[in-house]
Write an enzyme that holds these catalytic residues in place. Structure first.
Site, short mmCIF file in Angstrom:
data_model
loop_
_atom_site.label_atom_id
_atom_site.label_comp_id
_atom_site.label_asym_id
_atom_site.label_seq_id
_atom_site.Cartn_x
_atom_site.Cartn_y
_atom_site.Cartn_z
N LEU A 93 -3.84 3.44 3.88
CA LEU A 93 -4.73 2.31 4.12
C LEU A 93 -6.10 2.75 4.60
CD1 LEU A 93 -2.16 -0.08 5.82
CD2 LEU A 93 -2.51 0.41 3.40
N ARG A 94 -6.31 4.07 4.77
CA ARG A 94 -7.60 4.70 5.07
C ARG A 94 -8.07 4.52 6.51
NH1 ARG A 94 -7.07 8.31 1.32
NH2 ARG A 94 -7.74 7.71 -0.78
N ASP A 335 1.89 4.62 -3.90
CA ASP A 335 1.04 5.76 -3.53
C ASP A 335 -0.41 5.30 -3.48
OD1 ASP A 335 0.32 8.35 -2.77
OD2 ASP A 335 0.11 9.04 -4.84
N HIS A 339 -10.38 4.19 -3.06
CA HIS A 339 -11.58 5.04 -2.96
C HIS A 339 -12.83 4.18 -3.14
CE1 HIS A 339 -9.65 8.93 -2.82
NE2 HIS A 339 -8.96 8.67 -3.91
#
Length: 456
Positions: A93-94, A335, A339
């Site tokens: 989830l960054r 997965d 970005h």
């Protein structure tokens, strides 16, 4: 970043709004009427009514004796499917660390738009998820976002450095559902074996993605004819199967429970199948994109097809499908790796690997069932019952009375196309934009709250 999906009205029969309840959002009591209830965990498959109260499923068919009657929201779901909320067993989830790409808020909003109610986050965050404090931070951020539930996988080694073991038992006590070193290698096999012994002692679920760093070095595409023709650095199947064979040998000695989150090759499926036949406690998963795409999808040098492990041959893809159909492969994951646009604006080998997969996970799995590759029961099990069992999420993955009210309502007759404009994820790096699908999530409940409703 995109706005979170709006909560709108739905068809009520009739519309009732209990005092103190925002219409269709925060109500403590719901009746979902006339849906086809599909639950592989209990074998349920029938058209019936389902009752929710205070975040739990309280009855199926007949209302419970203490049902408040008019003080409940009624949803007319005739012609729809109602399934347990999807559990995505491997999604980045960054946050924390890479908020310029996405955040827990944006990606949990994307998750519920795709029927996902629980997200399992690997430990390769920044700071690394090797302390209980980081796990608690992630849980709190998910609670503030108010969409999907987010659970954490703890690190096996400190800072994922592969040299010193992390306090795995403490992470387990702190709420982590498993331990993993993500895609980072161990310094040597001796340390990996010690980590597996540690995990076996405390009966911890271990996730290991086999990838030999020397064989995989600089590889960005399957080591085959397509990569050779395009001049791309190849990543051979042996980079997966060689460390997998070593791992299986250590599982045999330690008895550790190990899950391989993402198989990519026919040979890897064969190794897992043999190990399971020998009685070893090993399970496996696959990504949704490996079930559909092959090395041919890298032929146009589409950066959205740059993934690790790489897309392999048609033979490998078909073996993965067979493995899922036959039960060798237990789970399907997204997965998810969102970005920013610049991360994919470079020559193919220089782009960052990964796809934005939350909103395509369930549609791709159901598409396999539509095309007869797997049964509907197997498709739903791979994203509900099986990941719930893997991560010991005893209150999820089922429509049984007493379970958390984590639900997804699906229109099985909807025809729609995935497009970047309609995606909720902050990352638009999805190789399936433009694909047509035949099922669409129309509403999602998490812990009894409706957190998503598709705009008509």
């Amino acid at each position: 970043m995109k706005d979170a999906p709006r909560n709108l009205g739905i068809d009520y029969d009739p519309v009732r709004h209990p005092e103190g309840c925002r219409p269709g959002i925060d109500c403590a009591h719901w009746v979902i009427r006339g849906a086809r209830l599909l639950d592989p965990a209990s074998g349920l498959d029938r058209v019936d009514d389902l009752y929710l109260a205070d975040g739990r499923i309280v009855a199926i068919g007949e209302a419970p004796g203490d049902w408040p009657g008019d003080h409940a929201e009624h949803v007319c779901a005739s012609g729809h499917w109602l399934i347990p909320g999807v559990i995505d067993g491997w999604a980045r989830l960054r946050e924390p660390g890479l908020e310029h790409k996405a955040s827990i808020a944006t990606e949990s909003a994307a998750a519920v738009a795709g029927g996902i109610t629980t997200l399992v986050m690997p430990p390769d965050t920044s700071p690394v998820l090797d302390t209980v404090a980081v796990a608690r931070y992630i849980k709190r951020r998910a609670q503030l976002a108010g969409r999907a539930r987010v659970v954490a996988i703890g690190a096996m080694t400190q800072q994922l450095g592969g040299e010193l073991l992390a306090e795995m038992a403490t992470l387990d006590e702190g709420g982590c559902v498993a331990v993993s070193n993500a895609h980072y290698p161990f310094a040597d096999l001796r340390l990996m074996r010690r980590a597996l012994e540690y995990a076996a002692t405390f009966d911890l679920q271990v996730l290991i993605q086999p990838l030999d760093p020397s064989l995989a070095a600089r590889g960005c595409a399957h080591d085959g004819a397509v990569a050779t023709r395009l001049g791309l650095p190849g990543l051979p199947v042996s980079a997966e199967t060689a460390p997998l064979a070593q791992l299986i040998a250590m599982i045999s000695e330690t008895g550790a429970r190990v899950h391989i989150p993402m198989l990519s090759s026919a040979e890897a499926v064969r190794l897992v199948e043999r190990a399971r036949a020998d009685g070893l406690p090993i399970t496996a998963g696959v990504t949704a994109h490996h079930l559909w795409l092959t090395e041919m999808d890298t032929d146009a040098l589409d950066p959205n097809s740059h993934v690790i492990p790489p897309l392999r041959t048609i033979r490998d893809r078909d073996a993965l499908r067979r493995g899922l159909a036959e039960g060798v492969i237990d789970t399907v994951v997204s997965d998810h790796q969102p970005h920013e646009p610049d991360a994919k604006l470079a020559p193919f080998p220089a782009t960052e690997p990964g796809v934005s997969g939350l909103e395509s996970l369930l549609p791709l799995v159901l598409k396999l069932a539509d095309e007869g590759e797997i049964s509907l029961e197997r498709a739903l099990s791979a994203v509900t019952r099986n990941p719930a069992a893997l991560y010991n999420l005893n209150d999820a993955g089922s429509l049984a009375v007493g379970q958390r009210a984590d639900l997804a309502l699906i229109d099985p007759d909807a025809m729609w196309s995935l497009d970047e404009v309609g995606m909720q994820s902050a990352g638009e790096n999805c190789p399936f934009t433009g694909w047509d699908f035949g099922h669409q999530v129309t509403a999602t409940w998490v812990n009894g709250r409706r957190v998503f409703l598709r705009e008509e």
